[in-house]
Design a protein around this motif. Structure first.
Motif, short mmCIF file in Angstrom:
data_model
loop_
_atom_site.label_atom_id
_atom_site.label_comp_id
_atom_site.label_asym_id
_atom_site.label_seq_id
_atom_site.Cartn_x
_atom_site.Cartn_y
_atom_site.Cartn_z
N PHE A 179 0.83 -1.21 0.00
CA PHE A 179 0.00 0.00 0.00
C PHE A 179 0.87 1.26 0.00
O PHE A 179 0.48 2.29 -0.57
CB PHE A 179 -0.94 -0.01 1.21
N VAL A 180 2.03 1.19 0.65
CA VAL A 180 2.97 2.31 0.58
C VAL A 180 3.45 2.50 -0.86
O VAL A 180 3.49 3.64 -1.37
CB VAL A 180 4.17 2.05 1.53
N HIS A 181 3.81 1.41 -1.52
CA HIS A 181 4.23 1.50 -2.91
C HIS A 181 3.09 1.98 -3.81
O HIS A 181 3.32 2.72 -4.78
CB HIS A 181 4.74 0.14 -3.40
N LEU A 182 1.86 1.57 -3.50
CA LEU A 182 0.71 2.02 -4.28
C LEU A 182 0.56 3.54 -4.18
O LEU A 182 0.30 4.22 -5.20
CB LEU A 182 -0.56 1.33 -3.79
N ALA A 183 0.73 4.07 -2.99
CA ALA A 183 0.64 5.52 -2.81
C ALA A 183 1.74 6.24 -3.58
O ALA A 183 1.49 7.28 -4.22
CB ALA A 183 0.70 5.87 -1.32
#
Length: 241
Positions: A179-183
């Motif tokens: 989710f960090v990478h998605l952001a």
């Protein structure tokens, strides 16, 4: 040992600092047991007081030392997660770890979704920044949650709530990183106006490959070290007899 300037040798100061830090880590939790404080809060306060002294010219700001900050935080996270994992006595079985899977697969994604919505709609933050903030806040912190985790190994200080928090704290960072990478990818695509299919890359590489490879490598390494730790010495002792 005194240097030519009249000040103690830096090597002696470093050893003294490490000694005081070790004593602090061992004894301070006992002193704070009945107080609404934790060891990390005290350490942050001591660090702020130390670097506010005029004699200390070093300013350890993350923006000034980004690479050191990144490596140091990675090291701290690894140690914290390893400590949480070593506390757990329960044998790994899917049905016995059901509370962990519910926290990871249901509670944490719902927490990320809720924090993202609140910060984006309520505070007016861009969606990418809101998602990044949510992915950072949703996982249970294994350090700050140490007081409500299971006890030391073989202490039998383990109920379902403590086990769930401890096991989830040891696994949630790995599941929150996608989710960090998605952001980050969402922010980059929005800023550049790119039409590149970044969502497919995120799902295949950041989620399936990185999480799958991490879980698989961790399982294999854990099994190998477990076998070396418990099997080889026993066989060697039998051979010596």
């Amino acid at each position: 040992m005194i240097a030519a300037s009249g000040l103690p040798d830096p090597y002696i100061l470093i050893l003294t600092g490490f000694g005081l830090l070790t004593a602090l880590v061992v004894w301070l939790p006992l002193a704070l047991r009945k107080l609404p404080l934790s060891l990390p809060i005290v350490c942050i306060a001591l660090g702020a007081a130390l670097f506010s002294l005029p004699q200390v010219t070093l300013r350890p700001l993350p923006l000034l030392y980004p690479e050191i900050t990144e490596r140091f935080t990675e090291f701290v996270v690894i140690i914290a997660l390893m400590g949480a994992g070593l506390k757990i006595d329960r044998v790994f079985r899917w049905q016995d770890w059901a509370v962990t899977w519910r926290l990871l697969a249901v509670t944490m994604p719902l927490g990320i979704l809720a924090i993202t919505a609140v910060t984006a709609w309520g505070m007016g933050l861009p969606w990418a920044i809101a998602l990044l903030l949510a992915a950072s806040l949703a996982p249970t912190d294994p350090v700050l949650a140490a007081d409500i985790q299971v006890g030391p190994p073989k202490s039998e200080d383990e109920d379902e709530v403590r086990f769930g928090l401890t096991s989830e704290a040891g696994l949630n960072d790995g599941f929150a990183f996608p989710f960090v990478h998605l952001a980050i990818m969402l922010a980059a695509a929005t800023a550049a106006g790119s039409s590149k299919p970044w969502l497919g890359e995120w799902l295949t590489y950041r989620v399936l490959w990185e999480v799958g490879a991490g879980v698989g490598a961790g399982w294999l390494i854990g099994r190998a070290f477990g076998w070396l730790t418990f099997h080889v010495p026993a066989n060697q002792a039998c051979a010596d007899r």
